[in-house]
Write a protein that holds these residues in place. Structure first.
Motif, PDB file in Angstrom:
ATOM      1  N   GLU A 120       0.944  -1.206   0.161  1.00 57.54           N
ATOM      2  CA  GLU A 120       0.154   0.001   0.174  1.00 57.54           C
ATOM      3  C   GLU A 120       0.920   1.293   0.036  1.00 57.54           C
ATOM      4  N   ILE A 121       1.881   1.069   0.737  1.00 60.84           N
ATOM      5  CA  ILE A 121       2.810   2.383   0.697  1.00 60.84           C
ATOM      6  C   ILE A 121       3.591   2.520  -0.648  1.00 60.84           C
ATOM      7  N   LEU A 122       3.996   1.567  -1.300  1.00 59.95           N
ATOM      8  CA  LEU A 122       4.694   1.554  -2.548  1.00 59.95           C
ATOM      9  C   LEU A 122       3.613   2.049  -3.613  1.00 59.95           C
ATOM     10  N   ALA A 123       2.312   1.685  -3.401  1.00 60.09           N
ATOM     11  CA  ALA A 123       1.330   2.231  -4.563  1.00 60.09           C
ATOM     12  C   ALA A 123       1.145   3.704  -4.458  1.00 60.09           C
ATOM     13  N   ARG A 124       0.540   3.987  -3.082  1.00 60.62           N
ATOM     14  CA  ARG A 124       0.283   5.499  -2.893  1.00 60.62           C
ATOM     15  C   ARG A 124       1.416   6.245  -2.876  1.00 60.62           C
ATOM     16  N   CYS A 125       2.643   5.937  -2.388  1.00 59.46           N
ATOM     17  CA  CYS A 125       3.913   7.067  -2.276  1.00 59.46           C
ATOM     18  C   CYS A 125       4.549   6.991  -3.120  1.00 59.46           C
ATOM     19  N   GLY A 126       4.749   5.834  -4.146  1.00 59.87           N
ATOM     20  CA  GLY A 126       5.737   5.618  -5.134  1.00 59.87           C
ATOM     21  C   GLY A 126       7.028   5.028  -4.759  1.00 59.87           C
ATOM     22  N   SER A 127       7.309   5.021  -3.622  1.00 59.88           N
ATOM     23  CA  SER A 127       8.790   4.400  -2.863  1.00 59.88           C
ATOM     24  C   SER A 127       8.313   3.569  -1.766  1.00 59.88           C
ATOM     25  N   ASP A 185       0.866  11.680  -1.239  1.00 57.46           N
ATOM     26  CA  ASP A 185       0.215  10.911  -2.112  1.00 57.46           C
ATOM     27  C   ASP A 185       0.843  11.425  -3.423  1.00 57.46           C
ATOM     28  N   THR A 186       1.560  10.412  -4.206  1.00 54.12           N
ATOM     29  CA  THR A 186       2.202  11.061  -5.351  1.00 54.12           C
ATOM     30  C   THR A 186       1.266  11.178  -6.676  1.00 54.12           C
ATOM     31  N   THR A 187       0.141  10.131  -6.305  1.00 55.13           N
ATOM     32  CA  THR A 187      -1.072  10.387  -7.560  1.00 55.13           C
ATOM     33  C   THR A 187      -1.785  11.512  -7.297  1.00 55.13           C
ATOM     34  N   ALA A 188      -2.387  11.877  -6.174  1.00 56.56           N
ATOM     35  CA  ALA A 188      -3.109  13.164  -5.723  1.00 56.56           C
ATOM     36  C   ALA A 188      -2.311  14.326  -5.893  1.00 56.56           C
ATOM     37  N   GLN A 189      -0.868  14.167  -5.679  1.00 58.63           N
ATOM     38  CA  GLN A 189       0.111  15.149  -5.315  1.00 58.63           C
ATOM     39  C   GLN A 189      -0.464  16.111  -4.278  1.00 58.63           C
ATOM     40  N   GLU A 190      -0.628  15.650  -3.109  1.00 57.21           N
ATOM     41  CA  GLU A 190      -0.956  16.348  -1.950  1.00 57.21           C
ATOM     42  C   GLU A 190      -0.614  15.452  -0.822  1.00 57.21           C
ATOM     43  N   TRP A 191      -0.584  16.168   0.536  1.00 50.59           N
ATOM     44  CA  TRP A 191      -0.321  15.178   1.713  1.00 50.59           C
ATOM     45  C   TRP A 191      -1.514  14.266   1.874  1.00 50.59           C
ATOM     46  N   TYR A 192      -1.093  13.435   2.486  1.00 53.17           N
ATOM     47  CA  TYR A 192      -2.436  12.214   2.668  1.00 53.17           C
ATOM     48  C   TYR A 192      -2.519  12.164   4.101  1.00 53.17           C
ATOM     49  N   THR A 193      -3.393  12.741   4.487  1.00 55.98           N
ATOM     50  CA  THR A 193      -3.828  13.290   6.003  1.00 55.98           C
ATOM     51  C   THR A 193      -3.907  11.945   6.905  1.00 55.98           C
ATOM     52  N   PRO A 194      -4.668  10.834   6.385  1.00 59.16           N
ATOM     53  CA  PRO A 194      -4.631   9.732   7.452  1.00 59.16           C
ATOM     54  C   PRO A 194      -3.037   9.295   7.918  1.00 59.16           C
ATOM     55  N   TRP A 195      -2.353   8.894   6.857  1.00 58.31           N
ATOM     56  CA  TRP A 195      -0.928   8.436   7.275  1.00 58.31           C
ATOM     57  C   TRP A 195      -0.134   9.673   7.863  1.00 58.31           C
ATOM     58  N   PRO A 273       4.016   7.420 -13.786  1.00 56.96           N
ATOM     59  CA  PRO A 273       4.387   6.936 -12.511  1.00 56.96           C
ATOM     60  C   PRO A 273       5.230   5.312 -12.622  1.00 56.96           C
ATOM     61  N   LEU A 274       6.318   5.138 -12.226  1.00 57.42           N
ATOM     62  CA  LEU A 274       6.711   3.917 -12.086  1.00 57.42           C
ATOM     63  C   LEU A 274       7.276   3.702 -10.866  1.00 57.42           C
ATOM     64  N   THR A 275       7.260   2.551 -10.202  1.00 63.07           N
ATOM     65  CA  THR A 275       7.423   1.963  -8.873  1.00 63.07           C
ATOM     66  C   THR A 275       8.357   0.886  -8.923  1.00 63.07           C
ATOM     67  N   SER A 276       9.219   0.885  -7.991  1.00 61.26           N
ATOM     68  CA  SER A 276      10.213  -0.421  -7.593  1.00 61.26           C
ATOM     69  C   SER A 276      10.514  -0.472  -6.315  1.00 61.26           C
ATOM     70  N   PRO A 277      10.496  -1.455  -5.568  1.00 60.21           N
ATOM     71  CA  PRO A 277      10.980  -1.421  -4.198  1.00 60.21           C
ATOM     72  C   PRO A 277      12.334  -1.148  -3.912  1.00 60.21           C
ATOM     73  N   SER A 278      13.124  -1.077  -5.076  1.00 56.97           N
ATOM     74  CA  SER A 278      14.539  -0.900  -5.025  1.00 56.97           C
ATOM     75  C   SER A 278      15.029   0.437  -5.339  1.00 56.97           C
ATOM     76  N   LEU A 279      14.038   1.332  -5.633  1.00 59.48           N
ATOM     77  CA  LEU A 279      14.211   2.625  -6.205  1.00 59.48           C
ATOM     78  C   LEU A 279      13.434   3.695  -5.433  1.00 59.48           C
ATOM     79  N   TRP A 280      13.373   4.756  -5.861  1.00 61.78           N
ATOM     80  CA  TRP A 280      12.588   5.997  -5.448  1.00 61.78           C
ATOM     81  C   TRP A 280      11.521   6.488  -6.457  1.00 61.78           C
ATOM     82  N   GLY A 281      10.465   6.263  -6.489  1.00 56.96           N
ATOM     83  CA  GLY A 281       9.198   6.644  -7.298  1.00 56.96           C
ATOM     84  C   GLY A 281       8.957   8.205  -6.776  1.00 56.96           C
ATOM     85  N   THR A 282       9.226   9.394  -7.584  1.00 55.69           N
ATOM     86  CA  THR A 282       8.878  10.786  -6.917  1.00 55.69           C
ATOM     87  C   THR A 282       8.321  11.486  -8.029  1.00 55.69           C
ATOM     88  N   VAL A 283       7.387  12.535  -7.703  1.00 54.97           N
ATOM     89  CA  VAL A 283       7.140  13.630  -8.593  1.00 54.97           C
ATOM     90  C   VAL A 283       8.197  14.530  -8.734  1.00 54.97           C
TER      91      VAL A 283
END
Length: 492
Positions: A120-127, A185-195, A273-283
């Protein structure tokens, strides 16, 4: 008649750098202040925010001492992601915890992964959560220094702290926020309040803006301290590696920037957006851009260590000896994990290894092995980038390590990739100056900083480096158990 100019200042790991640049991109003056992060314990790197502001004002005063230019805008950048917490009066509560070189928050990473879910962290945050992420460092302070954390109200990084001191604005750029995993949240490009509320309770997170946007104008108080005109605009700024990429125009889809500095950083611009558990996906630093990035924990830091260890006068002396050593460093192979390793190994307990030493080896061999270790690390990162879906079409090199020809040549020989070098490679401070100029003019990076030359791989070294790279990839798994045990002894 005064010449209009802009200033760029970058707060780095080992120094702060400032440049005064004409509106056509001409470097008029530069200045440096060296510093050393505090190391209060194993795996811990910190810095007092007072250093950042003091060195900023020293640099701007030095740059403007000859009254021959009218500064009309300021750009800032700095190392990151860092965690500086302040109280309700914006007084820092403790020294800032630095980026991925600080590995203290391993337990918090494990807890947050269990609590929030790594997928869930990787999907929402990119990293994935790693020692690079700011979130676990905030959680470490909350758990280990609860009385201090109870007074924490705001979060800063070097660039946003300078913006606060200069303009009074409390703002952070989107890219830096995207390295505050898991708060953004890298998709919404805003702070993700719950986390954000779960990981950083009680912290009022900053407003978000893009790196090149104006954060505000210079206050009268800051203008007096920095010897600059009040009322001029200040950029929102960003993390240093992304400012470096902007300084050499490496933000087009397919570009890969290699930053040769105290650490090696890689930023690949991707169309989606691309993700990898071994890299950092960012805006990205600019609106509409996305990156898949990597970073080695040490590169130039190892060569500095070797210089000091062997008592050499300077790096050019050792570069000359390393060039004479030839490809393969006469049978030496190094793992450059002297401060653990970030991507793609993601192992804070990794340690440096020098394999193959004999009584015949020289300073030049050791220095060559350190340069080649960086090249092997870059090749490893590139392979993981492409496996994650990256499409590298152009490589652009920047940073102090590009000044001599040998290091970039070794990296091209090992990776098989040409590297484009621009006329000015001073890096992040120059990128900050470019963003500042773009606040007030239509400055273009291609006009400011045209291509100077291209480093091309040498085919005669391919076979040797392919053989050594295969051994390099074996060396970490073959020695990991031993170095992990040694790391545990170092932590006692």
């Amino acid at each position: 008649m005064l010449r209009n100019a802009v200033i760029g200042v970058d707060i780095g790991t080992s120094s702060s750098k400032g440049v005064l640049v004409g509106l056509d991109g001409t470097l008029l003056r530069s200045a440096v202040r060296e510093h050393t992060p505090a190391r209060p314990g194993p795996g811990r790197f910190e810095m007092d925010a007072a250093v950042w502001w003091r060195e900023f004002t020293e640099l701007t005063r030095e740059l403007t001492a000859p009254a021959d230019a009218a500064v009309i805008a300021v750009g800032v950048s700095g190392m990151g992601p860092c965690v500086l917490l302040t109280d309700e009066h914006d007084e820092p509560l403790r020294p800032a915890v630095l980026y991925g070189v600080d590995t203290r928050a391993v337990r918090q990473i494990e807890r947050l992964d269990e609590q929030l879910g790594p997928d869930e962290i990787l999907a929402r945050c990119g990293s994935a959560l790693t020692t690079q992420a700011a979130g676990p460092k905030i959680a470490w302070i909350a758990e280990e220094e609860p009385e201090l954390y109870a007074r924490a109200r705001r979060l800063y990084m070097p660039s946003s702290w300078l913006v606060r001191k200069l303009t009074g604005a409390y703002v952070l750029d989107h890219h830096s926020a995207s390295q505050c995993t898991p708060l953004y949240d890298t998709t919404a490009q805003e702070w993700y309040t719950p986390w954000a509320q779960a990981v950083a309770p009680g912290i009022e997170l900053p407003a978000l803006a893009w790196s090149g946007e104006s954060a505000g104008v210079l206050t009268a108080e800051a203008a007096r301290a920095a010897n600059l005109p009040a009322g001029i605009p200040v950029t929102t700024g960003t993390i240093d590696a992304w400012a470096e990429a902007l300084s050499v125009g490496a933000q087009r889809t397919g570009d890969l920037m290699l930053m040769y500095g105290t650490t090696m950083f890689l930023i690949h611009t991707v169309p989606k957006p691309l993700t990898s558990p071994s890299l950092w996906g960012t805006v990205g630093a600019l609106p509409g851009t996305r990156n898949l990035a990597g970073g080695m924990a040490t590169s130039g830091a190892v060569t500095n260590w070797l210089r000091d260890l062997v008592g050499a006068a300077d790096h050019p002396e050792l570069l000359s000896l390393a060039e004479a050593a030839g490809p393969g460093a006469n049978g030496l192979l190094m793992l450059p994990y002297f401060s653990g390793e970030r991507t793609p190994v993601m192992d804070p307990e990794a340690r440096g290894v020098i394999a193959g030493l004999t009584l015949s080896h020289t300073r030049g061999d050791l220095y060559r092995a350190a340069l080649e270790a960086t090249g092997f690390g870059v090749r490893h990162n590139i392979e993981v980038l492409e496996a994650a879906g990256g499409d590298i079409r152009r490589v652009v090199a920047v940073g102090g390590g590009t000044q001599g020809a040998l290091w970039t040549q070794i990296v091209s020989d090992i990776t098989g990739r040409p590297q484009e070098l621009r006329s000015t490679s001073i890096g992040a401070s120059y990128g900050g100056a470019l963003l500042a100029a773009q606040l007030v003019t239509d400055a273009s990076v291609d006009e400011w900083n045209p291509v100077r030359r291209t480093v091309t791989p040498r085919a005669e070294n391919t076979a040797r480096y392919d053989e050594l790279y295969a051994l390099y990839r074996r060396l970490y798994p073959d020695t990991a158990a031993v170095v992990h045990s040694l790391a545990a002894l170092q932590d006692r």
